[in-house]
Design a protein around this motif. Structure first.
Motif, mmCIF file in Angstrom:
data_model
loop_
_atom_site.group_PDB
_atom_site.id
_atom_site.type_symbol
_atom_site.label_atom_id
_atom_site.label_comp_id
_atom_site.label_asym_id
_atom_site.label_seq_id
_atom_site.Cartn_x
_atom_site.Cartn_y
_atom_site.Cartn_z
ATOM 1 N N ALA A 1 -6.915 4.313 -8.044
ATOM 2 C CA ALA A 1 -7.422 2.937 -8.160
ATOM 3 C C ALA A 1 -6.421 1.937 -7.585
ATOM 4 O O ALA A 1 -6.812 0.973 -6.894
ATOM 5 N N ASN A 2 -5.140 2.141 -7.840
ATOM 6 C CA ASN A 2 -4.124 1.234 -7.311
ATOM 7 C C ASN A 2 -4.034 1.307 -5.793
ATOM 8 O O ASN A 2 -3.873 0.283 -5.117
ATOM 9 N N VAL A 3 -4.144 2.520 -5.262
ATOM 10 C CA VAL A 3 -4.124 2.677 -3.811
ATOM 11 C C VAL A 3 -5.357 2.036 -3.194
ATOM 12 O O VAL A 3 -5.276 1.347 -2.165
ATOM 13 N N LEU B 1 0.829 -1.207 0.000
ATOM 14 C CA LEU B 1 0.000 0.000 0.000
ATOM 15 C C LEU B 1 0.861 1.255 0.000
ATOM 16 O O LEU B 1 0.607 2.204 -0.760
ATOM 17 N N GLN B 2 1.884 1.265 0.819
ATOM 18 C CA GLN B 2 2.775 2.421 0.877
ATOM 19 C C GLN B 2 3.501 2.637 -0.449
ATOM 20 O O GLN B 2 3.679 3.776 -0.896
ATOM 21 N N GLU B 3 3.904 1.544 -1.091
ATOM 22 C CA GLU B 3 4.578 1.656 -2.389
ATOM 23 C C GLU B 3 3.613 2.164 -3.453
ATOM 24 O O GLU B 3 3.993 2.970 -4.319
ATOM 25 N N ALA B 4 2.354 1.713 -3.412
ATOM 26 C CA ALA B 4 1.359 2.195 -4.367
ATOM 27 C C ALA B 4 1.155 3.699 -4.222
ATOM 28 O O ALA B 4 1.045 4.427 -5.218
ATOM 29 N N LEU C 1 -5.399 -0.976 -0.495
ATOM 30 C CA LEU C 1 -6.057 -0.796 0.798
ATOM 31 C C LEU C 1 -7.101 -1.883 1.031
ATOM 32 O O LEU C 1 -7.211 -2.422 2.140
ATOM 33 N N ASP C 2 -7.868 -2.204 -0.004
ATOM 34 C CA ASP C 2 -8.856 -3.280 0.125
ATOM 35 C C ASP C 2 -8.175 -4.598 0.475
ATOM 36 O O ASP C 2 -8.670 -5.377 1.305
#
Length: 216
Positions: free
Chosen positions: A163-165, A112-115, A169-170
């Motif tokens: 969308a990637n984040v 998530l952090q990388e996204a 997260l999901d």
């Protein structure tokens, strides 16, 4: 040694190498205070001429060079990585997470952090391109078609990045209870406010906006 213990040890070592003291589990704000003081001291250290070289006679006697600014000490990427590591370290206690949950959670949180980082980089690049084409120093004959293409790149970066984040997260929330999911959102807000407060203190502006303590 279990994989979870090894992961925590590696994270703690990496975080300590960032030159910011880690707080104890019961003192979350001390991280901010210690880190701000240490970074401030780094910026205030006098930078004299290299050993063996005479001082510039035109420098005004004992007057040294200006103190370096915060950007000379820590890059924005470095600071973000520092606080990303802080979120990883505090998540186990704050959510809280079980020993079985922690390794998987850390892997998903890193994704998530990388996204988020990739999304920010892409958006920043698109904005810089637009600034070069339409800013105060831009050439007056830049074709509208080129500006339009860069605007589309910015829109794509914002839509695809979000969308990637959202997807990351999901995925992070899979396997967490409702209460843990809620606590993670509070942890994110908590860390973000500490980052703002930290940056304000490092830059010599006094306390930042602070944050309302979250009960444990």
């Amino acid at each position: 040694m279990t994989s979870s213990t090894m992961m925590k040890a590696a994270l703690a070592a990496a975080f300590a190498a960032g030159a910011v003291s880690m707080a104890s589990a019961q003192e979350p704000v001390s991280f901010l205070e210690q880190g701000g003081r240490q970074a401030g001291r780094q910026m205030q250290q006098p930078q004299g001429p290299p050993q063996g070289q005479p001082q510039n006679p035109n420098s005004g006697g004992n007057q040294g060079p200006k103190n370096p600014g915060p950007n000379d000490q820590m890059s924005p990427v470095y600071i973000q990585q520092m606080f990303d590591a802080m979120a990883v370290m505090e998540a186990e206690r704050f959510l809280p997470l079980s020993t079985d949950q922690y390794p998987t959670f850390v892997q998903k949180l890193r994704r998530l952090q990388e996204a988020r980082m990739q999304s920010n980089r892409r958006r920043t690049k698109a904005l810089n391109d637009l600034r070069a084409l339409t800013g105060a120093q831009a050439q007056p004959d830049v074709p509208d078609s080129l500006i339009d293409a860069k605007l589309k790149e910015l829109t794509a970066a914002e839509i695809e990045g979000a969308a990637n984040v959202r997807k990351a997260l999901d995925d992070l929330e899979v396997g967490l209870s409702i209460r843990q999911r809620a606590r993670y959102r509070l942890l994110e807000e908590n860390v973000e406010r500490r980052k703002i407060d930290f940056l304000t203190k490092v830059r010599g502006g006094g306390p930042g906006p602070g944050f309302e303590g979250i009960p444990r």
